[in-house]
Design an enzyme around this catalytic site. Sequence first.
Site, PDB file in Angstrom:
ATOM      1  N   CYS A  19     -27.950   1.206  -5.483  1.00  0.00           N
ATOM      2  CA  CYS A  19     -28.790  -0.014  -5.120  1.00  0.00           C
ATOM      3  C   CYS A  19     -30.122   0.279  -5.967  1.00  0.00           C
ATOM      4  O   CYS A  19     -30.519   1.275  -6.163  1.00  0.00           O
ATOM      5  CB  CYS A  19     -28.941  -0.303  -3.630  1.00  0.00           C
ATOM      6  SG  CYS A  19     -29.853  -1.877  -3.602  1.00  0.00           S
ATOM      7  N   ASP A  24     -32.754  -0.617  -4.870  1.00  0.00           N
ATOM      8  CA  ASP A  24     -33.953  -0.449  -3.936  1.00  0.00           C
ATOM      9  C   ASP A  24     -34.565   0.800  -4.410  1.00  0.00           C
ATOM     10  O   ASP A  24     -34.210   1.748  -4.393  1.00  0.00           O
ATOM     11  CB  ASP A  24     -33.307  -0.481  -2.640  1.00  0.00           C
ATOM     12  CG  ASP A  24     -34.306  -0.593  -1.379  1.00  0.00           C
ATOM     13  OD1 ASP A  24     -35.250   0.218  -1.534  1.00  0.00           O
ATOM     14  OD2 ASP A  24     -34.020  -1.532  -0.642  1.00  0.00           O
ATOM     15  N   ARG A  36     -36.361   2.602  -2.505  1.00  0.00           N
ATOM     16  CA  ARG A  36     -36.290   3.764  -1.419  1.00  0.00           C
ATOM     17  C   ARG A  36     -35.128   4.569  -1.756  1.00  0.00           C
ATOM     18  O   ARG A  36     -34.813   5.555  -0.866  1.00  0.00           O
ATOM     19  CB  ARG A  36     -36.233   3.158  -0.271  1.00  0.00           C
ATOM     20  CG  ARG A  36     -37.417   2.134   0.019  1.00  0.00           C
ATOM     21  CD  ARG A  36     -37.432   1.577   1.442  1.00  0.00           C
ATOM     22  NE  ARG A  36     -36.164   0.326   1.031  1.00  0.00           N
ATOM     23  CZ  ARG A  36     -36.095  -0.373   2.145  1.00  0.00           C
ATOM     24  NH1 ARG A  36     -36.398  -0.405   3.142  1.00  0.00           N
ATOM     25  NH2 ARG A  36     -34.943  -1.297   1.960  1.00  0.00           N
ATOM     26  N   HIS A  86     -27.122   1.791   1.298  1.00  0.00           N
ATOM     27  CA  HIS A  86     -27.905   2.101   1.912  1.00  0.00           C
ATOM     28  C   HIS A  86     -28.206   1.061   3.290  1.00  0.00           C
ATOM     29  O   HIS A  86     -28.125  -0.011   3.089  1.00  0.00           O
ATOM     30  CB  HIS A  86     -29.106   2.337   1.331  1.00  0.00           C
ATOM     31  CG  HIS A  86     -30.007   1.164   0.835  1.00  0.00           C
ATOM     32  ND1 HIS A  86     -30.946   0.610   1.344  1.00  0.00           N
ATOM     33  CD2 HIS A  86     -29.770   0.457  -0.209  1.00  0.00           C
ATOM     34  CE1 HIS A  86     -31.226  -0.461   0.643  1.00  0.00           C
ATOM     35  NE2 HIS A  86     -30.605  -0.804  -0.428  1.00  0.00           N
ATOM     36  N   CYS A 127     -30.481  -2.714   3.439  1.00  0.00           N
ATOM     37  CA  CYS A 127     -30.181  -3.374   2.041  1.00  0.00           C
ATOM     38  C   CYS A 127     -30.505  -4.766   2.462  1.00  0.00           C
ATOM     39  O   CYS A 127     -29.630  -5.476   2.820  1.00  0.00           O
ATOM     40  CB  CYS A 127     -28.497  -3.163   1.715  1.00  0.00           C
ATOM     41  SG  CYS A 127     -28.579  -3.754  -0.276  1.00  0.00           S
TER      42      CYS A 127
END
Length: 209
Positions: A42, A44, A46, A98, A101
């Site tokens: 992803c 993202d 993080r 994750h 998400c």
Amino acid sequence: MEFYYKILENNKEWVTKKLEEDPNFFKRLENGQKPPLLWIGCADSRVPANQIIGADPGEVFVHRNIANMVVHTDMNMLSVLDYAVNALKIQHVLVCGHYGCGGIKAAMENKSVGLIDNWIRHIKDVYKMHQAELEAIDDEKKRWDRLVELNVIEQVYDLAETSIVQNAWKSGQKLIVHGWVYGVGDGIVKDLEVDLMSNQDLDEVYRLH
Ligand code: ZN
């Protein structure tokens, strides 16, 4: 601009530190790459591929998009996959989703968020496929977590169904497709244990001979 100058400074510090540890670190990388792993994750912030698995530059070939999707008409993803499998001869392809998400959450809701609705639509298709299982889960957070997992599993199958992966298997190339979910709240990876290594694992209709 403070942040911008800071990241340029960070780069200088990182280079100095790496060279202290190993004076040939960058020289070696200059000669080419032979990463053993393709990571599809992803976008993202993080979920940084290399850091999570303790990998250095040169060790992971990476493709990231919203909600770690394998959309089989996505030329960007297909080009990365083709290069990884056919040029780099990578043996492990990993889809890493994750918990928490936002893309997956959006797919469970009905709110329009603009252009991205069309991307999220692919996740809604996964929801629809597993609607009975998901709607039997009362707790909303647990339902979200489960859709994160089911989405990764579907993307692993979507990868295995591509002509690129099937052709590699047909030619006897060793290639395993795996699925993980990463916990942004604890840093721990959950191996979903979907390890596909031949087209015998696929539904008949998707098998290419
Ligand atoms: Zn995400």
